[in-house]
Design a protein around this motif. Sequence first.
Motif, PDB file in Angstrom:
ATOM      1  N   LYS A   5     143.282 -10.807  67.880  1.00 19.58           N
ATOM      2  CA  LYS A   5     143.726  -9.352  68.490  1.00 19.58           C
ATOM      3  C   LYS A   5     142.837  -8.854  69.558  1.00 19.58           C
ATOM      4  O   LYS A   5     143.379  -7.636  70.000  1.00 19.58           O
ATOM      5  CB  LYS A   5     143.721  -8.683  67.096  1.00 19.58           C
ATOM      6  N   ASN A  41     146.769 -19.217  66.443  1.00 19.44           N
ATOM      7  CA  ASN A  41     147.187 -17.881  65.971  1.00 19.44           C
ATOM      8  C   ASN A  41     148.100 -17.331  66.963  1.00 19.44           C
ATOM      9  O   ASN A  41     149.157 -16.848  66.830  1.00 19.44           O
ATOM     10  CB  ASN A  41     146.204 -16.896  65.561  1.00 19.44           C
ATOM     11  N   ARG A  44     151.446 -19.089  67.265  1.00 25.32           N
ATOM     12  CA  ARG A  44     152.134 -19.200  66.009  1.00 25.32           C
ATOM     13  C   ARG A  44     152.842 -17.616  66.269  1.00 25.32           C
ATOM     14  O   ARG A  44     153.972 -17.308  65.870  1.00 25.32           O
ATOM     15  CB  ARG A  44     151.400 -19.205  64.714  1.00 25.32           C
ATOM     16  N   LYS A  45     152.033 -16.575  66.611  1.00 23.61           N
ATOM     17  CA  LYS A  45     152.649 -15.344  66.766  1.00 23.61           C
ATOM     18  C   LYS A  45     153.772 -15.463  67.866  1.00 23.61           C
ATOM     19  O   LYS A  45     154.845 -14.590  67.616  1.00 23.61           O
ATOM     20  CB  LYS A  45     151.579 -14.255  67.323  1.00 23.61           C
ATOM     21  N   HIS A  46     153.646 -16.208  68.935  1.00 23.53           N
ATOM     22  CA  HIS A  46     154.566 -16.270  70.045  1.00 23.53           C
ATOM     23  C   HIS A  46     155.846 -16.962  69.385  1.00 23.53           C
ATOM     24  O   HIS A  46     157.033 -16.444  69.475  1.00 23.53           O
ATOM     25  CB  HIS A  46     154.199 -16.983  71.152  1.00 23.53           C
ATOM     26  N   THR A  48     156.694 -17.071  66.282  1.00 22.66           N
ATOM     27  CA  THR A  48     157.536 -16.310  65.284  1.00 22.66           C
ATOM     28  C   THR A  48     158.103 -15.133  65.744  1.00 22.66           C
ATOM     29  O   THR A  48     159.347 -14.738  65.448  1.00 22.66           O
ATOM     30  CB  THR A  48     156.443 -15.957  64.084  1.00 22.66           C
ATOM     31  N   LEU A  49     157.397 -14.371  66.815  1.00 26.93           N
ATOM     32  CA  LEU A  49     157.964 -13.149  67.050  1.00 26.93           C
ATOM     33  C   LEU A  49     158.506 -12.980  68.596  1.00 26.93           C
ATOM     34  O   LEU A  49     159.198 -12.340  68.836  1.00 26.93           O
ATOM     35  CB  LEU A  49     156.708 -12.178  67.115  1.00 26.93           C
ATOM     36  N   THR A  54     150.814  -6.787  71.832  1.00 27.87           N
ATOM     37  CA  THR A  54     150.424  -6.171  70.568  1.00 27.87           C
ATOM     38  C   THR A  54     151.425  -5.078  69.796  1.00 27.87           C
ATOM     39  O   THR A  54     151.882  -4.039  70.388  1.00 27.87           O
ATOM     40  CB  THR A  54     149.116  -5.225  70.727  1.00 27.87           C
ATOM     41  N   ARG A  57     150.932  -1.844  64.201  1.00 31.72           N
ATOM     42  CA  ARG A  57     150.417  -2.379  62.875  1.00 31.72           C
ATOM     43  C   ARG A  57     150.974  -1.481  61.750  1.00 31.72           C
ATOM     44  O   ARG A  57     150.900  -0.086  62.042  1.00 31.72           O
ATOM     45  CB  ARG A  57     149.094  -2.711  62.893  1.00 31.72           C
TER      46      ARG A  57
END
Length: 193
Positions: A5, A41, A44-46, A48-49, A54, A57
């Motif tokens: 992050k 990570n 995986r974030k790319h 998934t989302l 950013t 949150r």
Amino acid sequence: MEKSKQYTEDRRQRVVDLHKSGSFLGVISKTLIMPRASVKNIIRKHNTLGTVQTLQRSGRQRRKLNQTAEHRLVRTVQLNPWMTKKEMGQDLEASGSKVSLSTIKRFLHDHGLRGCRARKKPLLQDRHRKAILKYANEHLGSGGGSIMLWGCFAASGTGSLLKIDGTMKREDYLKILQLSLKRSAKNLNLSQN
């Protein structure tokens, strides 16, 4: 170890581009000098989302009590300190602000308004009532007058109660303190101090 992050959006996009070009995680990690877990990570974030940006949150939500409702609640507690949190919630709901009991509790705690319970007093037993009634009946026709008493009490109970006849002089008072106060302190389990 640097967390994913904390990387810039450009750097995260570069990780995704290298992954799309067929590079393995270890190669991307060495090329960009990043921990393999961070690379994993980001990918995986790319996947998934669909983004490397950013995202907002979850966190503390905006206050549920507006300033008017807060002033009303503080004033209500100051005017009626015996009011329960449930009654406060009903009062706020009637004015158009619906909040949970935990929100009310947290608000009161933040403003230094802490609840307390009254100490329970022992109830009179039948023997107490009979003794009081007997005393009242015995002294019903005694007329007016005054009586001087000396007594003491502590958190652990009551001490001796003495009737003083006549005028109390300095010597009488010292005698009472020497005899009755010490005896009462011992019966009440008070320390020597």
